[in-house]
Enzyme design. Structure first.
Site, PDB file in Angstrom:
ATOM      1  N   HIS A  65       0.811  -1.222   0.000  1.00  0.00           N
ATOM      2  CA  HIS A  65       0.000   0.000   0.000  1.00  0.00           C
ATOM      3  C   HIS A  65       0.842   1.268   0.000  1.00  0.00           C
ATOM      4  CE1 HIS A  65      -3.702  -2.217   1.855  1.00  0.00           C
ATOM      5  NE2 HIS A  65      -3.374  -2.657   0.659  1.00  0.00           N
ATOM      6  N   ILE A  70       0.976   6.951   0.139  1.00  0.00           N
ATOM      7  CA  ILE A  70       0.411   5.889   0.973  1.00  0.00           C
ATOM      8  C   ILE A  70      -1.072   5.743   0.675  1.00  0.00           C
ATOM      9  CG2 ILE A  70       0.042   5.089   3.344  1.00  0.00           C
ATOM     10  CD1 ILE A  70       2.282   7.214   4.110  1.00  0.00           C
ATOM     11  N   CYS A  71      -1.483   4.548   0.339  1.00  0.00           N
ATOM     12  CA  CYS A  71      -2.898   4.254   0.106  1.00  0.00           C
ATOM     13  C   CYS A  71      -3.487   3.772   1.435  1.00  0.00           C
ATOM     14  CB  CYS A  71      -3.038   3.194  -0.989  1.00  0.00           C
ATOM     15  SG  CYS A  71      -4.751   2.789  -1.369  1.00  0.00           S
ATOM     16  N   LEU A  72      -4.107   4.695   2.159  1.00  0.00           N
ATOM     17  CA  LEU A  72      -4.667   4.406   3.480  1.00  0.00           C
ATOM     18  C   LEU A  72      -5.935   5.245   3.627  1.00  0.00           C
ATOM     19  CD1 LEU A  72      -4.248   2.982   6.254  1.00  0.00           C
ATOM     20  CD2 LEU A  72      -2.916   4.993   6.944  1.00  0.00           C
TER      21      LEU A  72
END
Length: 152
Positions: free
Chosen positions: A84, A91-93
């Protein structure tokens, strides 16, 4: 930056400096000069793939913080390889975009990222890393993320 945002950031910074949770390192030189941008080190937890590794997070706060999420990304020479986390530090969050709420804080974001690193079973960037890095905005907040895998 509004007075409310400044007060909130000063309170969060004081708490982080006095009671930083295990695995977080506050970069005093970056935070003392400007409340708009902070650098915080995250240290991989023992017993994980990232044990002992130190990565630097950069937080950039807009004028609407905490009502809008900060821009958060990894910076520096070492970006963690994680499903992620893109090689440019984005950041893929979900809590950094769609699921952001003013009840969240810098500390809670850092702990979520540490948890994400700790639960990873492999060190590799997302499968679309090359395409994303080539075509994305420099600001990760402008990315329209598709959250499809919360298992890592």
């Amino acid at each position: 930056m509004s007075d409310a945002a400044t007060r909130r950031l000063m309170k969060e910074l004081a708490q982080l400096k006095s009671e930083a949770p295990e695995g977080l390192l506050v970069d005093n030189t970056s935070t003392s000069n400007d409340l708009k941008q902070w650098k915080i080190g995250v240290v991989g937890a023992e017993g994980t793939l990232y044990a002992g590794e130190v990565f630097m997070l950069q937080f950039t706060f807009g004028p609407q913080y905490p009502f809008n999420s900060p821009e958060v990304m990894f910076v520096g020479e070492t970006i963690p390889a994680h499903p992620h986390i893109y090689s440019n530090g984005h950041i893929c969050l979900s809590i950094l975009s769609d699921d952001w709420t003013p009840a969240l804080s810098v500390q809670s974001v850092c702990l979520s990222i540490l948890s994400m690193l700790s639960s990873s079973k492999e060190k590799k960037h997302p499968i679309d890393d090359a395409i994303y890095v080539r075509t994305c905005s420099k600001n990760p907040s402008k990315t329209r993320w598709w959250f499809h895998d919360d298992s890592v």
